[in-house]
Structure formats: structure tokens, C-alpha cells
Motif scaffolding. Sequence first.
Motif, PDB file in Angstrom:
ATOM      1  N   SER A  78     -34.053  30.885  79.466  1.00 35.23           N
ATOM      2  CA  SER A  78     -35.186  30.156  78.880  1.00 35.23           C
ATOM      3  C   SER A  78     -35.890  29.294  79.919  1.00 35.23           C
ATOM      4  O   SER A  78     -37.062  28.971  79.766  1.00 35.23           O
ATOM      5  N   ALA A  79     -35.183  28.945  81.009  1.00 32.81           N
ATOM      6  CA  ALA A  79     -35.784  28.176  82.102  1.00 32.81           C
ATOM      7  C   ALA A  79     -36.487  29.096  83.102  1.00 32.81           C
ATOM      8  O   ALA A  79     -36.985  28.634  84.127  1.00 32.81           O
ATOM      9  N   GLY A  80     -36.523  30.388  82.818  1.00 32.79           N
ATOM     10  CA  GLY A  80     -37.203  31.335  83.678  1.00 32.79           C
ATOM     11  C   GLY A  80     -36.389  31.807  84.852  1.00 32.79           C
ATOM     12  O   GLY A  80     -36.930  32.345  85.820  1.00 32.79           O
ATOM     13  N   LYS A  81     -35.076  31.651  84.799  1.00 35.31           N
ATOM     14  CA  LYS A  81     -34.196  32.056  85.893  1.00 35.31           C
ATOM     15  C   LYS A  81     -33.386  33.279  85.500  1.00 35.31           C
ATOM     16  O   LYS A  81     -32.974  33.418  84.355  1.00 35.31           O
ATOM     17  N   ARG A  82     -33.157  34.140  86.484  1.00 34.30           N
ATOM     18  CA  ARG A  82     -32.201  35.233  86.321  1.00 34.30           C
ATOM     19  C   ARG A  82     -30.913  34.701  86.942  1.00 34.30           C
ATOM     20  O   ARG A  82     -30.766  34.677  88.156  1.00 34.30           O
ATOM     21  N   PRO A  83     -29.994  34.222  86.120  1.00 28.91           N
ATOM     22  CA  PRO A  83     -28.819  33.551  86.683  1.00 28.91           C
ATOM     23  C   PRO A  83     -27.840  34.501  87.357  1.00 28.91           C
ATOM     24  O   PRO A  83     -27.757  35.682  87.024  1.00 28.91           O
ATOM     25  N   VAL A  84     -27.134  33.933  88.317  1.00 31.72           N
ATOM     26  CA  VAL A  84     -25.982  34.597  88.910  1.00 31.72           C
ATOM     27  C   VAL A  84     -24.807  34.170  88.028  1.00 31.72           C
ATOM     28  O   VAL A  84     -24.531  32.982  87.882  1.00 31.72           O
ATOM     29  N   VAL A  85     -24.153  35.134  87.409  1.00 37.52           N
ATOM     30  CA  VAL A  85     -23.144  34.862  86.394  1.00 37.52           C
ATOM     31  C   VAL A  85     -21.756  35.233  86.922  1.00 37.52           C
ATOM     32  O   VAL A  85     -21.545  36.351  87.387  1.00 37.52           O
ATOM     33  N   VAL A  86     -20.856  34.265  86.836  1.00 30.97           N
ATOM     34  CA  VAL A  86     -19.467  34.465  87.252  1.00 30.97           C
ATOM     35  C   VAL A  86     -18.598  34.316  86.001  1.00 30.97           C
ATOM     36  O   VAL A  86     -18.410  33.206  85.503  1.00 30.97           O
ATOM     37  N   PRO A  87     -18.097  35.419  85.461  1.00 29.92           N
ATOM     38  CA  PRO A  87     -17.274  35.320  84.248  1.00 29.92           C
ATOM     39  C   PRO A  87     -15.954  34.592  84.494  1.00 29.92           C
ATOM     40  O   PRO A  87     -15.300  34.794  85.514  1.00 29.92           O
ATOM     41  N   ARG A  88     -15.584  33.750  83.547  1.00 32.66           N
ATOM     42  CA  ARG A  88     -14.252  33.134  83.550  1.00 32.66           C
ATOM     43  C   ARG A  88     -13.240  34.229  83.200  1.00 32.66           C
ATOM     44  O   ARG A  88     -13.531  35.104  82.383  1.00 32.66           O
ATOM     45  N   LEU A  89     -12.059  34.149  83.811  1.00 32.33           N
ATOM     46  CA  LEU A  89     -11.040  35.182  83.592  1.00 32.33           C
ATOM     47  C   LEU A  89      -9.753  34.590  83.026  1.00 32.33           C
ATOM     48  O   LEU A  89      -9.306  33.524  83.448  1.00 32.33           O
ATOM     49  N   ARG A  90      -9.167  35.320  82.104  1.00 28.77           N
ATOM     50  CA  ARG A  90      -7.913  34.901  81.466  1.00 28.77           C
ATOM     51  C   ARG A  90      -6.783  34.755  82.474  1.00 28.77           C
ATOM     52  O   ARG A  90      -6.017  33.796  82.437  1.00 28.77           O
ATOM     53  N   ARG A  91      -6.680  35.697  83.400  1.00 24.97           N
ATOM     54  CA  ARG A  91      -5.538  35.703  84.328  1.00 24.97           C
ATOM     55  C   ARG A  91      -5.485  34.464  85.214  1.00 24.97           C
ATOM     56  O   ARG A  91      -4.442  34.155  85.775  1.00 24.97           O
ATOM     57  N   PHE A  92      -6.600  33.737  85.337  1.00 27.50           N
ATOM     58  CA  PHE A  92      -6.624  32.498  86.121  1.00 27.50           C
ATOM     59  C   PHE A  92      -6.579  31.255  85.226  1.00 27.50           C
ATOM     60  O   PHE A  92      -6.740  30.139  85.713  1.00 27.50           O
ATOM     61  N   GLY A  93      -6.397  31.455  83.918  1.00 30.47           N
ATOM     62  CA  GLY A  93      -6.350  30.332  82.989  1.00 30.47           C
ATOM     63  C   GLY A  93      -7.708  29.696  82.748  1.00 30.47           C
ATOM     64  O   GLY A  93      -7.795  28.554  82.301  1.00 30.47           O
ATOM     65  N   GLU A  94      -8.771  30.450  83.018  1.00 31.96           N
ATOM     66  CA  GLU A  94     -10.136  29.922  82.872  1.00 31.96           C
ATOM     67  C   GLU A  94     -10.691  30.144  81.469  1.00 31.96           C
ATOM     68  O   GLU A  94     -11.700  29.527  81.100  1.00 31.96           O
ATOM     69  N   ALA A  95     -10.059  31.027  80.711  1.00 35.46           N
ATOM     70  CA  ALA A  95     -10.504  31.365  79.361  1.00 35.46           C
ATOM     71  C   ALA A  95      -9.311  31.947  78.610  1.00 35.46           C
ATOM     72  O   ALA A  95      -8.322  32.358  79.224  1.00 35.46           O
ATOM     73  N   VAL A  96      -9.424  31.987  77.277  1.00 33.02           N
ATOM     74  CA  VAL A  96      -8.322  32.519  76.472  1.00 33.02           C
ATOM     75  C   VAL A  96      -8.268  34.038  76.497  1.00 33.02           C
ATOM     76  O   VAL A  96      -7.238  34.632  76.201  1.00 33.02           O
ATOM     77  N   ASP A  97      -9.388  34.679  76.846  1.00 34.84           N
ATOM     78  CA  ASP A  97      -9.455  36.130  76.969  1.00 34.84           C
ATOM     79  C   ASP A  97     -10.589  36.461  77.934  1.00 34.84           C
ATOM     80  O   ASP A  97     -11.198  35.562  78.509  1.00 34.84           O
ATOM     81  N   ASP A  98     -10.877  37.736  78.098  1.00 29.47           N
ATOM     82  CA  ASP A  98     -11.906  38.154  79.054  1.00 29.47           C
ATOM     83  C   ASP A  98     -13.234  38.510  78.389  1.00 29.47           C
ATOM     84  O   ASP A  98     -13.981  39.365  78.881  1.00 29.47           O
ATOM     85  N   HIS A  99     -13.568  37.835  77.287  1.00 28.38           N
ATOM     86  CA  HIS A  99     -14.828  38.126  76.601  1.00 28.38           C
ATOM     87  C   HIS A  99     -16.041  37.884  77.494  1.00 28.38           C
ATOM     88  O   HIS A  99     -17.067  38.539  77.337  1.00 28.38           O
ATOM     89  N   GLN A 100     -15.945  36.956  78.454  1.00 22.04           N
ATOM     90  CA  GLN A 100     -17.099  36.683  79.317  1.00 22.04           C
ATOM     91  C   GLN A 100     -17.416  37.870  80.231  1.00 22.04           C
ATOM     92  O   GLN A 100     -18.571  38.074  80.588  1.00 22.04           O
TER      93      GLN A 100
END
Length: 168
Positions: A78-100
Amino acid sequence: MIFVTVGTNEAPFDRLLEALDALPPDMSLFVQCGASLLRPSRAQCVEFLPYDEVLEAMRTADVVVTHAGVGSVLTALSAGKRPVVVPRLRRFGEAVDDHQVAFARKLERTGLVSVVEDLVHLPDALRPASAAGIELGPSDRFVADLRAYLDGVIGPPGAGITPGSRGS
């Protein structure tokens, strides 16, 4: 300036923050670090920002880097940016699963984001051609695809709500 946000997730995202220290020294960094205690050495860091300040930081940034949270990605778009996206990963404890991962890959296929799954590739993704802005117009297909994805992850609106259970 590169604006980096890890969102409001209660889990640290140290893997992304560590990778920022490997970026070339001429890159100016403003980082919303969230729950992480780690602070990139050359960055201006804040723990959390109100939404209006996140939006303003995204608008004024040359590049936006974000986790693959729906709210953060949609705010960048919405800010007009094409973001660089880094998914959080379960194996590093960054998320409960790999939905990102699934969400980020889906958006990358539409051309709306650039995904970095291996942070060794982060510097390349920050090149101006890779992180060019984007203009969004009405897109019935995108809205339908996003709705179908979210329905698959969290269920359709009202799922699990029985009559009389709201506000009781």
C-alpha cells in the motif's frame, strides 16, 4: 535508506537481524526489531513503531525488507513498495509453522514481492532493480487468491462461530 521490519510477532527474528550486519557499509538501515534482543551494529533500531510510523518509514524508504506477515506485506504494498520478504521459519523458532513460506512464495509468483529464503542472497535482493516500487490497482484476481489462501489457512469468515456465540 532500507527499512526493515520483523512485525509484531512475539518470537525473535535474529536470523534476519544478524544478516543485516553483512550488508555493505554504505547501506543506511532503519530497523524495527520487535521481540529480538539483537541489534544490527550499523542500524538505527527501535523495538516497535505505531502503524502510522511504519507506513511513513515504508513510504520514505528506498527498499522495504519484511517478514512474510500478511499485515506487513500489505502495508508495504500500500506504500507503493515491492518488499523483499524473508519468511520466518519454524526450525529456527521464528514461527509456530512455515505458513509464511507458502504465503511469500504465492505472492512472489504474482510479482508483488521478492522472496529471500536463504539470507546469503539478501544483498542481491536489495539492488534497486530487484526492489523497484510497485503500483497497485484494483485486482479482483489478487483479492480472490488472497481470500482463498487465507480461508485455507484460517478458515472462511465465521468458521467455528455458532449462532449466539458472538458477544455472549
